[in-house]
Design a protein around this motif. Sequence first.
Motif, PDB file in Angstrom:
ATOM      1  N   VAL A 140      -7.540  20.239   0.068  1.00 19.03           N
ATOM      2  CA  VAL A 140      -6.554  19.166  -0.014  1.00 19.03           C
ATOM      3  C   VAL A 140      -5.180  19.759   0.252  1.00 19.03           C
ATOM      4  CG1 VAL A 140      -5.471  17.433  -1.487  1.00 19.03           C
ATOM      5  CG2 VAL A 140      -7.930  17.871  -1.674  1.00 19.03           C
ATOM      6  N   LEU A 141      -4.510  19.250   1.271  1.00 18.56           N
ATOM      7  CA  LEU A 141      -3.138  19.633   1.537  1.00 18.56           C
ATOM      8  C   LEU A 141      -2.265  18.565   0.908  1.00 18.56           C
ATOM      9  CD1 LEU A 141      -3.365  20.589   5.307  1.00 18.56           C
ATOM     10  CD2 LEU A 141      -3.432  22.104   3.347  1.00 18.56           C
ATOM     11  N   GLY A 142      -1.381  18.976   0.026  1.00 16.62           N
ATOM     12  CA  GLY A 142      -0.542  17.996  -0.645  1.00 16.62           C
ATOM     13  C   GLY A 142       0.753  18.604  -1.111  1.00 16.62           C
ATOM     14  N   THR A 143       1.667  17.742  -1.453  1.00 12.99           N
ATOM     15  CA  THR A 143       2.931  18.219  -2.007  1.00 12.99           C
ATOM     16  C   THR A 143       2.677  18.754  -3.406  1.00 12.99           C
ATOM     17  OG1 THR A 143       3.468  16.101  -3.022  1.00 12.99           O
ATOM     18  CG2 THR A 143       4.228  16.449  -0.746  1.00 12.99           C
TER      19      THR A 143
ATOM     20  N   THR B 232       1.895  15.879  -5.754  1.00 15.40           N
ATOM     21  CA  THR B 232       0.545  15.322  -5.659  1.00 15.40           C
ATOM     22  C   THR B 232      -0.456  16.232  -6.347  1.00 15.40           C
ATOM     23  OG1 THR B 232       1.036  14.200  -3.583  1.00 15.40           O
ATOM     24  CG2 THR B 232      -1.281  14.595  -4.073  1.00 15.40           C
ATOM     25  N   VAL B 233      -0.400  17.517  -6.037  1.00 12.40           N
ATOM     26  CA  VAL B 233      -1.345  18.462  -6.614  1.00 12.40           C
ATOM     27  C   VAL B 233      -1.138  18.590  -8.126  1.00 12.40           C
ATOM     28  CG1 VAL B 233      -2.142  20.857  -6.573  1.00 12.40           C
ATOM     29  CG2 VAL B 233      -1.595  19.681  -4.428  1.00 12.40           C
ATOM     30  N   ALA B 234       0.104  18.657  -8.572  1.00 10.85           N
ATOM     31  CA  ALA B 234       0.400  18.809  -9.999  1.00 10.85           C
ATOM     32  C   ALA B 234      -0.035  17.593 -10.813  1.00 10.85           C
ATOM     33  CB  ALA B 234       1.891  19.078 -10.206  1.00 10.85           C
ATOM     34  N   SER B 235      -0.101  16.440 -10.197  1.00 13.89           N
ATOM     35  CA  SER B 235      -0.489  15.233 -10.930  1.00 13.89           C
ATOM     36  C   SER B 235      -1.957  15.261 -11.326  1.00 13.89           C
ATOM     37  CB  SER B 235      -0.234  13.990 -10.075  1.00 13.89           C
ATOM     38  OG  SER B 235      -1.243  13.860  -9.089  1.00 13.89           O
ATOM     39  N   ASP B 236      -2.765  16.058 -10.658  1.00 17.56           N
ATOM     40  CA  ASP B 236      -4.195  16.178 -10.917  1.00 17.56           C
ATOM     41  C   ASP B 236      -4.952  14.897 -10.560  1.00 17.56           C
ATOM     42  OD1 ASP B 236      -6.200  17.998 -11.575  1.00 17.56           O
ATOM     43  OD2 ASP B 236      -6.384  17.226 -13.614  1.00 17.56           O
ATOM     44  N   ARG B 237      -4.302  13.945  -9.935  1.00 14.11           N
ATOM     45  CA  ARG B 237      -4.920  12.667  -9.599  1.00 14.11           C
ATOM     46  C   ARG B 237      -6.024  12.833  -8.557  1.00 14.11           C
ATOM     47  NH1 ARG B 237      -5.989   8.739 -12.331  1.00 14.11           N
ATOM     48  NH2 ARG B 237      -3.908   8.727 -13.162  1.00 14.11           N
ATOM     49  N   MET B 238      -5.858  13.749  -7.595  1.00 13.43           N
ATOM     50  CA  MET B 238      -6.898  13.939  -6.587  1.00 13.43           C
ATOM     51  C   MET B 238      -8.172  14.477  -7.241  1.00 13.43           C
ATOM     52  SD  MET B 238      -7.892  13.525  -3.498  1.00 13.43           S
ATOM     53  CE  MET B 238      -6.599  13.424  -2.284  1.00 13.43           C
ATOM     54  N   ARG B 239      -8.048  15.483  -8.110  1.00 16.85           N
ATOM     55  CA  ARG B 239      -9.221  16.033  -8.788  1.00 16.85           C
ATOM     56  C   ARG B 239      -9.885  14.957  -9.637  1.00 16.85           C
ATOM     57  NH1 ARG B 239     -11.275  16.757 -13.112  1.00 16.85           N
ATOM     58  NH2 ARG B 239      -9.412  16.240 -14.255  1.00 16.85           N
ATOM     59  N   TRP B 240      -9.084  14.170 -10.354  1.00 12.54           N
ATOM     60  CA  TRP B 240      -9.619  13.104 -11.199  1.00 12.54           C
ATOM     61  C   TRP B 240     -10.357  12.073 -10.354  1.00 12.54           C
ATOM     62  CZ3 TRP B 240      -9.118   7.837 -11.482  1.00 12.54           C
ATOM     63  CH2 TRP B 240      -9.567   7.232 -12.650  1.00 12.54           C
TER      64      TRP B 240
ATOM     65  N   VAL C 256       0.866  -1.178   0.000  1.00 10.72           N
ATOM     66  CA  VAL C 256       0.000   0.000   0.000  1.00 10.72           C
ATOM     67  C   VAL C 256       0.901   1.226   0.000  1.00 10.72           C
ATOM     68  CG1 VAL C 256      -1.754   1.303   1.250  1.00 10.72           C
ATOM     69  CG2 VAL C 256      -1.822  -1.204   1.242  1.00 10.72           C
ATOM     70  N   LEU C 257       0.756   2.047  -1.034  1.00 14.80           N
ATOM     71  CA  LEU C 257       1.531   3.290  -1.118  1.00 14.80           C
ATOM     72  C   LEU C 257       0.811   4.337  -0.272  1.00 14.80           C
ATOM     73  CD1 LEU C 257       2.339   3.458  -4.938  1.00 14.80           C
ATOM     74  CD2 LEU C 257       3.693   2.454  -3.096  1.00 14.80           C
ATOM     75  N   ALA C 258       1.290   4.544   0.939  1.00 12.19           N
ATOM     76  CA  ALA C 258       0.671   5.498   1.849  1.00 12.19           C
ATOM     77  C   ALA C 258       1.154   6.920   1.589  1.00 12.19           C
ATOM     78  CB  ALA C 258       0.942   5.098   3.291  1.00 12.19           C
ATOM     79  N   CYS C 259       1.970   7.090   0.597  1.00 14.33           N
ATOM     80  CA  CYS C 259       2.468   8.408   0.197  1.00 14.33           C
ATOM     81  C   CYS C 259       1.598   8.914  -0.954  1.00 14.33           C
ATOM     82  CB  CYS C 259       3.918   8.287  -0.251  1.00 14.33           C
ATOM     83  SG  CYS C 259       4.573   9.784  -1.018  1.00 14.33           S
ATOM     84  N   ASN C 260       0.960  10.056  -0.751  1.00 15.84           N
ATOM     85  CA  ASN C 260       0.105  10.608  -1.802  1.00 15.84           C
ATOM     86  C   ASN C 260       0.878  10.891  -3.081  1.00 15.84           C
ATOM     87  OD1 ASN C 260      -2.314  10.530  -0.418  1.00 15.84           O
ATOM     88  ND2 ASN C 260      -2.040  12.554   0.460  1.00 15.84           N
ATOM     89  N   THR C 261       2.104  11.383  -2.969  1.00 18.01           N
ATOM     90  CA  THR C 261       2.883  11.680  -4.168  1.00 18.01           C
ATOM     91  C   THR C 261       3.163  10.413  -4.957  1.00 18.01           C
ATOM     92  OG1 THR C 261       3.889  13.617  -3.123  1.00 18.01           O
ATOM     93  CG2 THR C 261       5.019  12.713  -5.044  1.00 18.01           C
ATOM     94  N   ALA C 262       3.569   9.351  -4.283  1.00 16.49           N
ATOM     95  CA  ALA C 262       3.806   8.077  -4.970  1.00 16.49           C
ATOM     96  C   ALA C 262       2.513   7.544  -5.564  1.00 16.49           C
ATOM     97  CB  ALA C 262       4.413   7.057  -4.010  1.00 16.49           C
ATOM     98  N   SER C 263       1.415   7.636  -4.823  1.00 17.01           N
ATOM     99  CA  SER C 263       0.124   7.178  -5.330  1.00 17.01           C
ATOM    100  C   SER C 263      -0.299   7.979  -6.553  1.00 17.01           C
ATOM    101  CB  SER C 263      -0.960   7.313  -4.255  1.00 17.01           C
ATOM    102  OG  SER C 263      -0.790   6.365  -3.237  1.00 17.01           O
ATOM    103  N   ALA C 264      -0.116   9.290  -6.491  1.00 20.36           N
ATOM    104  CA  ALA C 264      -0.570  10.162  -7.573  1.00 20.36           C
ATOM    105  C   ALA C 264       0.310  10.053  -8.818  1.00 20.36           C
ATOM    106  CB  ALA C 264      -0.604  11.611  -7.091  1.00 20.36           C
ATOM    107  N   GLN C 265       1.606   9.884  -8.640  1.00 27.44           N
ATOM    108  CA  GLN C 265       2.508   9.943  -9.788  1.00 27.44           C
ATOM    109  C   GLN C 265       2.972   8.596 -10.311  1.00 27.44           C
ATOM    110  OE1 GLN C 265       5.759  12.628  -9.161  1.00 27.44           O
ATOM    111  NE2 GLN C 265       4.441  14.387  -8.897  1.00 27.44           N
ATOM    112  N   ALA C 266       2.959   7.557  -9.509  1.00 27.34           N
ATOM    113  CA  ALA C 266       3.558   6.295  -9.951  1.00 27.34           C
ATOM    114  C   ALA C 266       2.611   5.097  -9.931  1.00 27.34           C
ATOM    115  CB  ALA C 266       4.780   5.975  -9.084  1.00 27.34           C
ATOM    116  N   LEU C 267       1.595   5.126  -9.114  1.00 27.72           N
ATOM    117  CA  LEU C 267       0.756   3.952  -8.893  1.00 27.72           C
ATOM    118  C   LEU C 267       0.158   3.380 -10.173  1.00 27.72           C
ATOM    119  CD1 LEU C 267      -0.668   1.954  -6.996  1.00 27.72           C
ATOM    120  CD2 LEU C 267      -2.501   3.644  -6.770  1.00 27.72           C
ATOM    121  N   ARG C 268      -0.490   4.210 -10.956  1.00 24.09           N
ATOM    122  CA  ARG C 268      -1.192   3.711 -12.141  1.00 24.09           C
ATOM    123  C   ARG C 268      -0.237   3.026 -13.121  1.00 24.09           C
ATOM    124  NH1 ARG C 268      -6.439   5.478 -13.777  1.00 24.09           N
ATOM    125  NH2 ARG C 268      -6.927   4.604 -15.797  1.00 24.09           N
TER     126      ARG C 268
END
Length: 114
Positions: free
Chosen positions: A90-93, A96-104, A28-40
């Motif tokens: 949303v508080l993020g690095t 994370t924010v630049a990846s747009d994954r949270m909005r998506w 489980v990637l508990a890091c939002n940046t890793a989840s947003a930028q690398a997970l998919r």
Amino acid sequence: MARAAEVVHSFTREAVEFLFDAGCPLVVLACNTASAQALRTLQQRHLPAHRPDRRILGVVRPSAEALAGLSPGAIPGLTEPALTTGTVAVLGTVGTVASDRMRWSWANSRPGCG
């Protein structure tokens, strides 16, 4: 300072591979940046080619899905879901924010919102 997406992906892949080599069947990637930028990419490209018997999950989409059903001022885990409108901060690095994954993820959790 934000790390380049390629660097985040490389670090994440190395960390996941380390855990897989140690015997973990699920990471489980508990890091939002890793989840947003690398997970998919890891889920869709790396696992099928290198570790088809392993799984990787992230935290961005489940967070958005959990928030999608909460009313303004609700306390996650304590307040019953409600279909009302409100604002979510949303508080993020930068990554994370630049990846747009949270909005998506938010938009896909609540069609018509986002």
